[in-house]
Design an enzyme around this catalytic site. Structure first.
Site, PDB file in Angstrom:
ATOM      1  N   HIS A  72      27.364  80.051  58.642  1.00 28.25           N
ATOM      2  CA  HIS A  72      26.557  78.840  59.318  1.00 28.25           C
ATOM      3  C   HIS A  72      26.732  79.297  60.946  1.00 28.25           C
ATOM      4  CE1 HIS A  72      27.367  75.752  55.814  1.00 28.25           C
ATOM      5  NE2 HIS A  72      28.080  76.956  55.409  1.00 28.25           N
ATOM      6  N   GLN A  83      19.745  70.535  66.030  1.00 29.55           N
ATOM      7  CA  GLN A  83      20.714  71.783  66.022  1.00 29.55           C
ATOM      8  C   GLN A  83      19.651  72.867  65.996  1.00 29.55           C
ATOM      9  OE1 GLN A  83      23.180  70.946  62.636  1.00 29.55           O
ATOM     10  NE2 GLN A  83      24.979  70.681  64.023  1.00 29.55           N
ATOM     11  N   ARG A  85      23.798  61.252  63.076  1.00 30.07           N
ATOM     12  CA  ARG A  85      25.128  60.886  62.707  1.00 30.07           C
ATOM     13  C   ARG A  85      25.524  59.760  63.298  1.00 30.07           C
ATOM     14  NH1 ARG A  85      28.002  66.849  63.720  1.00 30.07           N
ATOM     15  NH2 ARG A  85      26.423  67.926  62.141  1.00 30.07           N
ATOM     16  N   LYS A  93      36.120  78.202  61.381  1.00 29.84           N
ATOM     17  CA  LYS A  93      34.909  78.629  62.247  1.00 29.84           C
ATOM     18  C   LYS A  93      35.420  79.299  63.471  1.00 29.84           C
ATOM     19  CE  LYS A  93      34.626  73.775  63.975  1.00 29.84           C
ATOM     20  NZ  LYS A  93      33.882  72.715  64.403  1.00 29.84           N
ATOM     21  N   CYS A 114      22.795  72.442  56.157  1.00 31.56           N
ATOM     22  CA  CYS A 114      22.991  73.400  55.417  1.00 31.56           C
ATOM     23  C   CYS A 114      22.728  73.164  53.734  1.00 31.56           C
ATOM     24  CB  CYS A 114      24.442  73.800  55.382  1.00 31.56           C
ATOM     25  SG  CYS A 114      25.446  72.388  55.829  1.00 31.56           S
ATOM     26  N   ASP A 169      19.809  75.349  64.260  1.00 35.02           N
ATOM     27  CA  ASP A 169      20.788  75.924  63.336  1.00 35.02           C
ATOM     28  C   ASP A 169      20.280  76.967  62.290  1.00 35.02           C
ATOM     29  OD1 ASP A 169      23.219  75.448  61.776  1.00 35.02           O
ATOM     30  OD2 ASP A 169      22.450  73.329  60.870  1.00 35.02           O
ATOM     31  N   HIS A 182      21.313  79.604  58.706  1.00 39.53           N
ATOM     32  CA  HIS A 182      22.262  80.134  57.889  1.00 39.53           C
ATOM     33  C   HIS A 182      21.998  81.510  57.402  1.00 39.53           C
ATOM     34  CE1 HIS A 182      22.472  75.688  57.907  1.00 39.53           C
ATOM     35  NE2 HIS A 182      23.819  75.842  57.675  1.00 39.53           N
TER      36      HIS A 182
END
Length: 661
Positions: A513, A382, A364, A467, A335, A384, A386
């Protein structure tokens, strides 16, 4: 007198000191026999405990989900009693109910063996048969510490010492055995029933700290009925067969090793599967109006401090320091990088919503004990994205996303099971007023998208916003949380994102997100287990194996493979000097969807014998027809929809032209 309000809205008065059992008996003797617990204003209480006052009241029987959790907790106590009877000198520590069962941690010099589990389980059944009454007692703190020390229970004494000074100390007596516990519990051990089974042994550290003493943990499962237990054991057996790690080895998809702990070594077939899903997701994103970007893998600590991730997530980030004194972090999420791309150049309200996607590689730190195959990793990707939007676009964008998510899961053979809303955590950024707005908007967006019920998860939100969690269900009924949608007012503020509004003023965008697969690797693990490796044709790493009956057909096998590959299929050839039944069996075990068998006759006639996974029969087709049929079946569902839509549109245009002519 106290007034109780029953679930149907009726009200009745009872004498002070009445217990839940008294209330149940006043309604019906049959209800008293079935009653296990009561709930007063949302708090579970022992059936025989005097009610502390009036309020909303409910009687719980064995078929209640809340009663099942207490059955499991009681099963842990019965197990602890059995262990201490069989192995004197063993200390008990903690023994909670957990999902599907329970565990208890024991301090004992001699390790338990798997043979011990059968003995403990048998003694547990004897304790159930004894029907030992379970009684709640309130003790003086110093008396409790002294008592547990005197019987060699140092861990229990330590727990009591660490409790807040105003905490009520409750001990539950179970026959002659007793344990420090908050409760509540069932009336007696017979109500635990015998639908339990001890499952495995594990190590554990006292209070979860590796610097403390190591304990021995015994896990068990417990259910309300024997039928439920058998169903659970059957599910576990089926899950064992579907374990993605076993299937990954058998199908030669990937491997894991210590030198790359928490990271995947993808083999050619596994990487083909990965790229197939990734290509599918890219097409779906393109179709839904996303732009794909790529942010740096490593960024300066300063950016992570501005975003708040350094303060909240720093201990889980991999970092390095350059010779110039820079402290850099490998990104754990995408992000902040996406906000930097948004901030580059002026944005107008006309540019919103801006849907920015990235298949971002994230790293991570996860403790070794938390790693699990490709489901829980240190390095993952991910899917991912946004969505930068105005406040008035939140609901429409959320609805659009949920529709996409449902469609993707359906294409992948999965079912959306439930939606949960994770609410503000204790440690968070943003004011309560901002969180009030964000939580309310996200719940309304889910309901507007057609979600019937949204379960609330207090304290489970991200530090920057609430979320929605999307839980899917697989072929054997297990649920997995993969997709998420988070509503964020905080990060745009911290990273100074802005756009020019219609009136010329500078405004902050709202960030959504969102992820559908979540971790691509975990999603693939779920799919491997869902299909047990027997993927639909469009997903299968190897779609067709051309297997020869005799060496006479080798040249024709190559021709078949070329023709099928030209039709877009992923094809292998098996020319080994082995019997055809052996080849078929081997490729079936490898979950190959289609085996194209060719021999002298097929070569002479220009045909192939197609054998499908899970079928004993075969279908003989011409090579051209086989290529056409298999190519159609292997067409990804989104592409097939596009082809069908184009064909329908073409037919409509042709009809209109003819009508006009």
């Amino acid at each position: 007198m106290i007034e109780l309000i029953f679930p149907d809205g009726s009200k009745r008065e009872f004498a002070e000191g009445a217990s839940g059992r008294d209330v149940a008996a006043s309604i019906a003797k049959s209800l008293e026999k079935k009653a296990l617990l009561v709930k007063l204003d949302g708090q579970l209480l022992d059936l025989d405990r005097p009610l502390p006052g009036g309020g909303a009241f409910e009687i719980l029987t064995r078929d209640s989900a809340e009663a099942l959790e207490v059955i499991r907790h009681d099963a842990s106590h019965v197990m602890a009693e059995a262990v201490q009877e069989l192995f004197p000198g063993t200390q008990v520590t903690i023994g909670p109910a957990i999902e599907d069962g329970f565990y208890y941690d024991f301090a004992r010099e001699t390790p338990f063996s798997l043979d011990d589990l059968a003995k403990i389980e048998q003694r547990m059944k004897e304790i159930v048969d004894r029907d030992e009454k379970i009684v709640r007692e309130v003790w003086d703190r110093d008396e409790a510490i002294s008592h547990f020390k005197s019987i060699g229970e140092a861990y229990k004494a330590e727990i009591i010492s660490d409790l807040p000074a105003d905490e009520t100390i409750t001990v539950y007596r179970q026959g002659q055995w007793k344990d420090l516990c908050l409760g509540p519990h069932l009336p007696s051990t017979k109500h635990v029933g015998k639908a339990f089974k001890l499952m495995k042994l594990a190590g554990a550290y006292w209070r979860g700290d590796h610097r403390n003493a190591q304990l021995q943990r015994i896990y068990g499962t417990a259910w309300a009925s024997e039928a439920d237990l058998e169903a659970h054991l059957t599910r576990l057996e089926e899950a064992e067969k579907r374990d993605h790690r076993k299937i990954g080895r058998a199908m030669d998809l990937f491997h894991l090793q210590e030198e790359g702990k928490g990271m995947i070594f993808w083999h050619p077939k596994g990487w083909t599967l990965y790229r197939t899903v990734e290509a599918y997701m890219r097409r779906r994103l393109d179709e839904d109006g996303y732009v794909e970007v790529k942010a740096p893998q490593i960024m300066d600590r300063v950016l992570w401090e501005k975003s708040g991730h350094w303060q909240k997530f720093g201990q889980n980030m991999f970092t390095c320091e350059t010779t110039e004194g820079e402290i850099l972090a490998v990104k754990p999420m995408n992000c902040p990088g996406h906000v930097q791309i948004f901030n580059h150049g002026q944005k107008s309200y006309r540019d919103l919503p801006l849907r920015m996607a990235e298949f971002g590689a994230c790293h991570r730190y996860e403790p070794s004990g938390a790693l699990h195959g490709i489901m829980r990793l240190r390095a993952f990707t991910q899917d991912d994205a946004h969505i930068f939007c105005r406040e008035d676009q939140i609901e429409a964008e959320s609805t659009k996303f949920i529709r996409l998510l449902e469609s993707v899961y359906a294409d992948c053979g999965l079912e959306l099971h439930s939606v949960k809303l994770a609410l503000r955590p204790e440690l968070r950024f943003g004011t309560d007023e901002v969180w009030d707005v964000a939580e309310a908007k996200l719940e309304r967006a889910a309901l507007a998208a057609g979600v019937e019920t949204v379960e609330m998860l207090p304290g489970e939100g991200a530090f920057y916003g609430p979320k929605l969690e999307f839980h899917l269900r697989d072929a054997i009924g297990r649920t997995w949380q993969c997709g998420t949608l988070q509503l964020d007012y905080v990060l745009p503020e911290r990273l100074e994102a802005e756009y020019v509004a219609e009136d010329g003023s500078k405004q902050r965008p709202v960030m959504l997100h969102r992820a559908i697969c979540g971790s691509m690797e975990r999603f693939l693990g779920v799919m491997i287990e869902n299909f047990a490796g027997a993927f639909p044709l469009w997903l299968a790493p190897t779609q067709v194996v051309v297997a020869t009956i005799t060496s006479d057909a080798d040249d024709y096998a190559h021709e078949v493979a070329r023709t099928l590959r030209a039709a877009g299929l992923r094809v292998e050839i098996d020319l080994r000097n082995e019997k055809i039944n052996y080849k078929i069996r081997e490729h079936s075990l490898a979950k190959t969807p289609v085996i194209a068998v060719v021999g002298r006759r097929e070569a002479e006639e220009g045909k192939v014998a197609l054998r499908r996974l899970g079928s004993d029969g075969q279908n003989i087709l011409s090579l051209a027809q086989a290529a056409k049929t298999l190519a159609s079946e292997a067409c990804p569902p989104d592409v097939a929809r596009g082809v069908a839509g184009a064909a329908a549109a073409s037919a409509t245009v042709s009809a209109e032209v003819m009508e006009a002519g």
